[in-house]
Design an enzyme around this catalytic site. Sequence first.
Site, PDB file in Angstrom:
ATOM      1  N   GLU A 111       0.902  -1.364   0.043  1.00 37.87           N
ATOM      2  CA  GLU A 111      -0.109  -0.194   0.045  1.00 37.87           C
ATOM      3  C   GLU A 111       0.817   1.283  -0.037  1.00 37.87           C
ATOM      4  O   GLU A 111       0.706   1.932   0.970  1.00 37.87           O
ATOM      5  CB  GLU A 111      -0.944  -0.025   1.277  1.00 37.87           C
ATOM      6  CG  GLU A 111      -1.981  -1.042   0.944  1.00 37.87           C
ATOM      7  CD  GLU A 111      -3.124  -1.047   2.046  1.00 37.87           C
ATOM      8  OE1 GLU A 111      -3.021  -0.216   3.028  1.00 37.87           O
ATOM      9  OE2 GLU A 111      -4.275  -1.469   2.029  1.00 37.87           O
TER      10      GLU A 111
ATOM     11  N   GLU B 122      -6.744  -7.851  -0.716  1.00 38.57           N
ATOM     12  CA  GLU B 122      -7.236  -8.108   0.459  1.00 38.57           C
ATOM     13  C   GLU B 122      -8.654  -7.576   0.741  1.00 38.57           C
ATOM     14  O   GLU B 122      -8.950  -6.786   0.159  1.00 38.57           O
ATOM     15  CB  GLU B 122      -6.321  -7.099   1.447  1.00 38.57           C
ATOM     16  CG  GLU B 122      -4.944  -7.314   1.644  1.00 38.57           C
ATOM     17  CD  GLU B 122      -4.481  -6.266   2.467  1.00 38.57           C
ATOM     18  OE1 GLU B 122      -5.126  -5.523   3.512  1.00 38.57           O
ATOM     19  OE2 GLU B 122      -3.086  -6.092   2.237  1.00 38.57           O
TER      20      GLU B 122
HETATM   21  C1  GLA Z   1      -4.115  -2.665   4.871  1.00 34.06           C
HETATM   22  C2  GLA Z   1      -2.830  -3.410   4.950  1.00 34.06           C
HETATM   23  C3  GLA Z   1      -2.915  -4.609   5.806  1.00 34.06           C
HETATM   24  C4  GLA Z   1      -3.751  -4.455   6.935  1.00 34.06           C
HETATM   25  C5  GLA Z   1      -5.162  -4.298   6.617  1.00 34.06           C
HETATM   26  C6  GLA Z   1      -6.091  -4.036   7.662  1.00 34.06           C
HETATM   27  O1  GLA Z   1      -4.875  -3.167   3.970  1.00 34.06           O
HETATM   28  O2  GLA Z   1      -2.238  -3.493   3.805  1.00 34.06           O
HETATM   29  O3  GLA Z   1      -1.429  -4.901   6.162  1.00 34.06           O
HETATM   30  O4  GLA Z   1      -2.999  -3.591   7.841  1.00 34.06           O
HETATM   31  O5  GLA Z   1      -5.026  -2.966   5.987  1.00 34.06           O
HETATM   32  O6  GLA Z   1      -7.358  -3.736   7.477  1.00 34.06           O
END
Ligand code: GLA
Length: 688
Positions: free
Chosen positions: A156, A313
Site C-alpha cells: 500500500e 485484501e
Molecule cells: C491494509 C494493509 C494490511 C492490513 C489491513 C487491515 O490493507 O495492507 O497490512 O493492515 O489494511 O485492514
Amino acid sequence: MKDASLTPRFPAMLHGGDYDPEQWLRYPQVLEEDIRLMQEAHVNCVSIGIFSWAMLEPEEDRFDFAWMDAVIERLWKAGIHVILATPSGARPHWLAQKYPEVLRVGEDGTRNLFGGRHDHCYTSPAYRERVRIIDTKLAERYASHPAVILWHISNEFGGECRCPLCQAAFRDWLREKYGTLDELNHAWWAHFWSHTYTDWSQIEAPSYKGETSVHGLDLDWKRFVTYQSTEFMKHEIAAVKAVDPSLPVTANFMGMYAYGLDYYKMGVPLDVISWDAYPEWHAPWGNHNVAMIESLSHDMMRSLKKRSFLLMECTPSTTNWRPVSKLKKPGMHKLSAVNAIAHGADSVCYFQMRQSRGSTEKFHSAVISHTGTSNTRTFREVTSVGEMLERIQSAVYGTTSPASAAIIFDTENKWALDKTCGPRNAGLDYFGGIQRAYHWLWKNGVTTDILDCDGDFSGYKLVIAPMLYLFRGGIQEKLRTFVKNGGTLVTTAFTGIVDETDLCFLGEATAEKLSDVMGYWIEETDALYDDERNAMTWKGHTYALQELCEILHPTTCEVLAAYEKDWYAGQPVLTRNAFGSGTAYHVASNAPVEFWDAFLEDIAGDLPRALPAAWYAQHPLPETVGLTWREAEDGGHIVFFQNYGDAPVTLSLAGLPTAVDLETGAPFDGETLALPAFGSAILRYPQS
Ligand code: GLA
Ligand code: ZN
C-alpha cells in the site's frame, strides 16, 4: 473475451491472503496447523514476506532465509501457491538507526522517529540501496520456485516525505517540467502576493507552516509525489525483474479513495492491478449504497488495464481500524466477494490468514482466529467462497465485461477541487456527483469504465464527466472528437474552469472551455448553503438542486429545464447541444440521484445491460438489488444477481432463456429467482 492469465504460473481464481508466519516461529505446531486449515478452507495461495524484513535480514547483510525456505516448502507440498512480497513497506530498527535519512520528514520539517510502517523516504539513496539488496536476494532465492506466482511490491504505497533529498528531487522535477523560472512563475501565478520565485532553491514543498496559497505548487507537489513513489516502485520492480523477468509484478492499491497517489500513473509499470477493499458493510447509509461505492473502485481498478484484476485484501469479517468494528452479517462475506468478481476480480484474498496475537491488528478478523479452529462462522463463510471460486472458475476466469459507458474520475482534478478557495469551501461533492451518475449504470449492469483525462474515449457510447473542473491532457479535443463522432457527453456544474496548472480559462465562449461542444458559456456560479435548495422540473418531475448553480449564457444549446427559484429563476439549468453526430448535455447544478436515474434511463436506455433491456422495462429492480455481468467466452452474459437487503427478494426471470447456475452447474430455467437476505446467484446465459 478471455484475457491472458494474470498469474501464468498458476492460472486460477486465487483464494487466500496475507500470511505472516514470521510472527509465529516460536509456535511450530501453529505453522503446521495453518496448512491443514488453509486446505480445509480451499485456500490455494498466500502472500508472504510483506512485513518480514527484520526476520529476513536481522542485521545489515546478515540474512536468514531458512524459516522462509521451510514455509514455502510446506506450502508447496500442500499445493498452496505463494505471492511473494518485497518487504519495503516496513523497515527494521537497525536500518533506521544506521541510516536516519530513510525516515520521513513531515510538513513541520521534523524527521519522524522509528515506528509504524510505510514511513520510508522514497528518494533516500540508502533506502533504495538496502531495498535493492533485499529484493535481489529474495528474487535470487525464490523467483524461480514453482510455488511463487507473483511479486507483491511493497505494501500500500502512500504518504509523502519532505526531507532535503525529496525537496531537491522536487526542484529537479520542476526544472525538467518548466525549464525556466519565468515559465514556472506564470504557470503558478506566483506574482500574486509577491510570491515570485527568483531562485530554484526558494522552492519548497507546500506546508501548513509555509506556502499554502500557490495552487499550482500544490498540484505539482502532488504530481511529484506520485512520480517519485512510482520511481521508487520501478526501482523495486527492476531489482526483481533483473533476476527473473518472467514473474509478473503487482502492488496493492487502495481503490478510488486513496488520497495522495494517482493510480492511473502508478499502475502503468505493473503487470497486474490489485487492490485492498474494505467496504463499510452494515453502515447506516445502507448496504446497496456501500456496494455501489465499492463497485466504483472495482470498476476503476479494472479500467486501469481494461482487464481483470486481483482482490488482494478484504476482511473475512471485521476490520479493527474504524470507530466501530462491525462483523459482516451471515451471507455478506460471500456477497461482497461476488460483487468483486462481478466487476472483474479474479481472486478473493484476505487480510489476514491467521489473526496476530499481539500489537495493533490483534482484533482484526482473520480466516483462522485466536481459537485456532475451523469451527467458526467466519471460517465456514470463507470456505464457502473458496468452493464457489472453484466452481465458477472455468466460466469466469480471465473474462471481462466490455464497457459501453465511461465516467471520468481524474485524480489531479480531485486534488485541485480540494484547493479551489471558492465557490464553496464548505465542500464540493466530487465523489457524490460521481456516485449519483454511476448509480443507474451500476444497478442495471451497464458496464462502466472509470477513466481519467488521459483515457481513450473512442469506444464508448456515453461519457459522463462530473465536475471536471480541471481540463488537462488534451481532454477538450478528445471529448470534442467523441461527441462529433456520435457519442453522448454529460457534464455537470463546475466543469472546464481551469487548465492543468489551475489557471482559469479566459474569454467568453472558447474552444478551451469546450463551449463549441456544450453550446453555452458560464457567467457566474452561485453557491448554496448545505440546506438550501433550488429546483428544476424535467419531464413532469421536479428535482431539488443543491450546492452550486451556474448562470449560463446559451449560445447554440437547447434549454431542457430552468431554475425555479431565486433571482435566476427561469434561467437554464439542463441543456442539450447537438454537435457533429453526437449530443452534449449539461446539468448546471447538483441534481439528486432520482434525476440521474430517470435521465440516464432516458438518454442511455439502449446501452447493453446485464439482462435484455426489455426485461428491465417489465421488472423494476428492487432498491436493494444490483445486477452486474462478465462476458462469457462464447459472448453470453454471466450475470451476478446481488441482493444487499436484509430481507429476501424474488425476481421474475420469465421470458429469459435457460441459463446455467454456475455454482451448481445445473440448468436454471426457473421463472423466479429467490435471493435470500445478502444472497447472490451467478447465472450464465447463452449468447442471444
Ligand atoms: C491494509 C494493509 C494490511 C492490513 C489491513 C487491515 O490493507 O495492507 O497490512 O493492515 O489494511 O485492514
Ligand atoms: Zn525524503
